[in-house]
Design a protein around this motif. Structure first.
Motif, PDB file in Angstrom:
ATOM      1  N   UNK A  98      64.723 143.133 135.636  1.00 58.13           N
ATOM      2  CA  UNK A  98      64.151 143.440 136.960  1.00 58.13           C
ATOM      3  C   UNK A  98      63.498 142.201 137.573  1.00 58.13           C
ATOM      4  N   UNK A  99      62.941 141.342 136.719  1.00 55.01           N
ATOM      5  CA  UNK A  99      62.353 140.094 137.215  1.00 55.01           C
ATOM      6  C   UNK A  99      63.460 139.137 137.660  1.00 55.01           C
ATOM      7  N   UNK A 100      64.566 139.113 136.926  1.00 57.11           N
ATOM      8  CA  UNK A 100      65.704 138.262 137.309  1.00 57.11           C
ATOM      9  C   UNK A 100      66.210 138.647 138.693  1.00 57.11           C
ATOM     10  N   UNK A 101      66.346 139.950 138.894  1.00 57.43           N
ATOM     11  CA  UNK A 101      66.848 140.446 140.178  1.00 57.43           C
ATOM     12  C   UNK A 101      65.886 140.056 141.311  1.00 57.43           C
ATOM     13  N   UNK A 102      64.597 140.305 141.095  1.00 54.94           N
ATOM     14  CA  UNK A 102      63.610 140.022 142.137  1.00 54.94           C
ATOM     15  C   UNK A 102      63.545 138.527 142.444  1.00 54.94           C
ATOM     16  N   UNK A 103      63.535 137.710 141.396  1.00 54.24           N
ATOM     17  CA  UNK A 103      63.451 136.257 141.597  1.00 54.24           C
ATOM     18  C   UNK A 103      64.681 135.733 142.338  1.00 54.24           C
ATOM     19  N   UNK A 104      65.848 136.242 141.966  1.00 48.29           N
ATOM     20  CA  UNK A 104      67.085 135.785 142.600  1.00 48.29           C
ATOM     21  C   UNK A 104      67.061 136.110 144.090  1.00 48.29           C
ATOM     22  N   UNK A 105      66.632 137.322 144.411  1.00 47.19           N
ATOM     23  CA  UNK A 105      66.573 137.710 145.825  1.00 47.19           C
ATOM     24  C   UNK A 105      65.539 136.887 146.578  1.00 47.19           C
ATOM     25  N   UNK A 106      64.442 136.580 145.913  1.00 48.92           N
ATOM     26  CA  UNK A 106      63.358 135.860 146.569  1.00 48.92           C
ATOM     27  C   UNK A 106      63.733 134.387 146.755  1.00 48.92           C
ATOM     28  N   UNK A 107      64.232 133.769 145.677  1.00 44.78           N
ATOM     29  CA  UNK A 107      64.437 132.323 145.699  1.00 44.78           C
ATOM     30  C   UNK A 107      65.767 131.943 146.347  1.00 44.78           C
ATOM     31  N   UNK A 108      66.775 132.770 146.192  1.00 46.22           N
ATOM     32  CA  UNK A 108      68.103 132.394 146.692  1.00 46.22           C
ATOM     33  C   UNK A 108      68.570 133.263 147.836  1.00 46.22           C
ATOM     34  N   UNK A 113      59.033 139.127 149.940  1.00 48.91           N
ATOM     35  CA  UNK A 113      58.558 140.001 148.872  1.00 48.91           C
ATOM     36  C   UNK A 113      58.538 141.451 149.357  1.00 48.91           C
ATOM     37  N   UNK A 114      58.115 141.634 150.591  1.00 48.24           N
ATOM     38  CA  UNK A 114      58.035 142.982 151.149  1.00 48.24           C
ATOM     39  C   UNK A 114      59.425 143.627 151.230  1.00 48.24           C
ATOM     40  N   UNK A 115      60.406 142.852 151.663  1.00 50.31           N
ATOM     41  CA  UNK A 115      61.766 143.389 151.768  1.00 50.31           C
ATOM     42  C   UNK A 115      62.324 143.776 150.398  1.00 50.31           C
ATOM     43  N   UNK A 116      62.065 142.933 149.390  1.00 51.31           N
ATOM     44  CA  UNK A 116      62.555 143.242 148.042  1.00 51.31           C
ATOM     45  C   UNK A 116      61.877 144.506 147.528  1.00 51.31           C
ATOM     46  N   UNK A 117      60.559 144.591 147.744  1.00 48.57           N
ATOM     47  CA  UNK A 117      59.807 145.758 147.287  1.00 48.57           C
ATOM     48  C   UNK A 117      60.387 147.018 147.912  1.00 48.57           C
ATOM     49  N   UNK A 119      63.409 147.500 149.061  1.00 50.09           N
ATOM     50  CA  UNK A 119      64.756 147.777 148.554  1.00 50.09           C
ATOM     51  C   UNK A 119      64.715 148.468 147.194  1.00 50.09           C
ATOM     52  N   UNK A 120      63.685 148.183 146.401  1.00 54.24           N
ATOM     53  CA  UNK A 120      63.604 148.785 145.076  1.00 54.24           C
ATOM     54  C   UNK A 120      62.585 149.913 145.008  1.00 54.24           C
ATOM     55  N   UNK A 121      62.145 150.339 146.184  1.00 58.12           N
ATOM     56  CA  UNK A 121      61.247 151.481 146.298  1.00 58.12           C
ATOM     57  C   UNK A 121      59.984 151.347 145.451  1.00 58.12           C
ATOM     58  N   UNK A 122      59.417 150.138 145.437  1.00 55.37           N
ATOM     59  CA  UNK A 122      58.121 149.985 144.783  1.00 55.37           C
ATOM     60  C   UNK A 122      57.175 149.316 145.774  1.00 55.37           C
ATOM     61  N   UNK A 123      55.880 149.342 145.482  1.00 54.28           N
ATOM     62  CA  UNK A 123      54.920 148.792 146.435  1.00 54.28           C
ATOM     63  C   UNK A 123      55.009 147.274 146.468  1.00 54.28           C
ATOM     64  N   UNK A 124      54.616 146.707 147.594  1.00 53.11           N
ATOM     65  CA  UNK A 124      54.667 145.261 147.742  1.00 53.11           C
ATOM     66  C   UNK A 124      53.762 144.593 146.703  1.00 53.11           C
ATOM     67  N   UNK A 125      52.638 145.262 146.422  1.00 55.10           N
ATOM     68  CA  UNK A 125      51.685 144.726 145.455  1.00 55.10           C
ATOM     69  C   UNK A 125      52.338 144.593 144.068  1.00 55.10           C
ATOM     70  N   UNK A 126      53.054 145.636 143.655  1.00 50.84           N
ATOM     71  CA  UNK A 126      53.746 145.624 142.356  1.00 50.84           C
ATOM     72  C   UNK A 126      54.794 144.516 142.323  1.00 50.84           C
ATOM     73  N   UNK A 127      55.562 144.386 143.415  1.00 45.86           N
ATOM     74  CA  UNK A 127      56.597 143.363 143.463  1.00 45.86           C
ATOM     75  C   UNK A 127      55.968 141.968 143.425  1.00 45.86           C
ATOM     76  N   UNK A 128      54.847 141.820 144.105  1.00 46.58           N
ATOM     77  CA  UNK A 128      54.153 140.521 144.116  1.00 46.58           C
ATOM     78  C   UNK A 128      53.731 140.150 142.692  1.00 46.58           C
TER      79      UNK A 128
END
Lengths: 369, 114
Positions: A98-108, A113-117, A119-128
């Motif tokens: 799950x970290x690989x997915x989030x990092x890939x979306x964020x960095x590449x 962060x808000x958009x990724x959060x 997309x995965x139906x979790x809070x922005x705080x958790x994704x951050x």
């Protein structure tokens, strides 16, 4: 930038600085000949500036002056190499999936962060928190910013492909923007690794699936391949996918993604060659050992007319919690006239499904028995 | 960077090997310790020899053990000074315990400010 600095946080800050300077300077002096090179060079200088400032503050001595960007020092190849290194870092197996997915979306992918959060139906705080934990692990555990050595490359490339495909499938089951993002990532990877057939295979697979997205649903209802309105398919997308597949095959690619893309391509033909598809699934099952692939092979065998053989394959599988096993088995039982058993199997599939369109589809099938 | 490679053995896994194989396995451990990147390490006596100390309200409490029913038991460690995690992971995969039912945990070492 991250590759150059070995530090995600510093790279982000420096890049933001560079964009701010660009906004100001480009308006005044015009856009430079090599805008990306300019940005990277400026960001690097800002980063060095920041590092020096921190050191200088610590020593309580005077701040050093750093010259502004020296343009064209950084060429496109170098930037591309760094992007590839970054992909391998983000998809390093020492990070949780799950970290690989989030990092890939964020960095590449360039998603916030808000958009990724979202997309995965979790809070922005958790994704951050998830992202900062991952960045900290990269730094503290010494996950390198490099393309893995040759003997590690097959495994590590597989991890990268899996992350991109996972992002695609998130989008495929409803969130269209993620599917498009995955295709963009797949395109970047395929062009960064031009000799790698599996990268092209994955891109081809995603392009062809994505081209059929409008035909997969009628309103809120699921439409099976055979019943899809082909005029809703995106012919350009299918052609682009087939072109990638041809290139992968020309590179003698016979890996799992190439095989799956070949199946997807055959399924878009006017008259589908189910024998060929069954043969491709058989090769795929040999490579992956996956019972889900065997199930797909059974479907192809049934489509070419051998329902009894298909039923044999399905009955040999051990996938009791997999809803598509039960729905496939139900359909096969219906075709051979074992109606009561078909009903029981449809009902088991119904009990396992979590998706509303699938639930309605199964209810319709049971009603038709 | 320095890494500790913490070895968790499957109890009895090494002893169960035929003599010749066991010797070959120990030779592999020895070879790792002779690698120029190896900067430390130790093999521990079996867990039966362990004593645990806990300090409560200023008093040291000493107990025999632990003999918890854990699947894997900490059996020793290496310290390696290598370029990055990938290099450390490759070395970890060469530790025989990892293929004998055990596991190797790779942890970066906190660098002390000099």
């Amino acid at each position: 930038m991250v590759g150059f600095l070995g530090d995600f946080h510093l790279a982000e800050e420096a890049t933001a600085d560079a964009f701010a300077i660009a906004a100001d300077r480009w308006r005044r002096d015009g856009t430079p000949a090599n805008p990306v090179g300019w940005l990277v060079a400026t960001a690097r200088n800002r980063a060095i500036d920041r590092i020096r400032r921190e050191r200088t503050l610590a020593k309580k001595t005077q701040r050093l002056e750093v010259p502004e960007a020296t343009v064209d020092e950084i060429d496109e190849t170098e930037i591309e190499d760094e992007r590839l290194e970054l992909i391998f870092t983000c998809c390093h197996p020492a990070l949780a999936t799950e970290a690989q997915v989030a990092l890939t979306l964020r960095a590449l992918g360039g998603l916030t962060t808000e958009e990724i959060a979202r997309a995965f139906l979790i809070s922005e705080e958790t994704m951050k928190r998830r992202l900062s934990r991952a960045k900290l692990k990269i730094k503290q555990a010494g996950i390198p910013f490099t393309v893995p050595a040759d003997h590690l490359l097959p495994d590590r490339l597989h991890a990268v492909l899996a992350v991109i495909y996972l992002i695609f499938n998130q989008g495929y089951s409803g969130r269209g923007d993620l599917a498009a993002e995955a295709i963009r990532l797949g395109d970047v990877l395929a062009s960064l690794m031009p000799d790698e057939p599996e990268a092209k295979g994955l891109l081809a697979l995603m392009l062809i699936h994505h081209a059929r997205r409008r035909a997969r649903y009628s309103g809120q209802d699921l439409v099976l391949l055979g019943d899809q309105d082909r005029s809703l398919w995106d012919a350009g997308g299918i052609a682009a996918g087939r072109e990638q597949l041809d290139r992968a095959l020309a590179l003698r690619g016979r890996g799992p993604y190439v095989l799956q893309a070949a199946v997807a391509s055959l399924q878009t033909d006017e008259r589908i060659d189910w024998s060929e598809i069954a043969a491709l699934y058989e090769r795929l099952a040999e490579i992956t050992g996956s019972p889900v692939v065997e199930l797909n092979r059974a479907v192809a065998v049934a489509q070419k007319g051998d329902t009894y053989r298909a039923l044999e394959i399905v009955d040999a599988l051990d996938l009791p919690g997999y809803r598509y096993l039960h729905s496939t088995r139900a359909e096969l039982l219906r075709r051979v006239g074992r109606r009561e058993e078909a009903r029981t199997a449809f009902e088991r599939a119904l009990a396992l499904t979590v998706s509303e369109p699938e639930r309605r589809f199964l209810v319709r099938q049971i009603a038709k028995l | 960077m320095k890494y500790a490679l913490l070895i968790y053995d499957q109890p009895g896994s090494h002893e169960a090997l035929p003599d010749q194989e066991r010797e070959a396995v120990y030779a592999e451990y020895f070879e790792l310790s002779r690698d120029s990147r190896c900067v430390g390490g130790a093999q521990l006596h079996p867990v039966e020899t362990a004593t645990t100390v806990e300090v409560k309200n200023g008093t040291a409490l000493t107990t025999d053990g632990p003999f918890a029913d854990t699947k894997e038991v900490f059996g020793g460690y290496y310290m390696f000074d290598v370029a990055n995690l990938d290099e450390a992971l490759e070395l970890a995969a060469r530790i025989p315990s990892a293929r004998l039912g055990g596991k190797v945990e790779v942890r970066p070492i906190v660098e002390q400010p000099s």
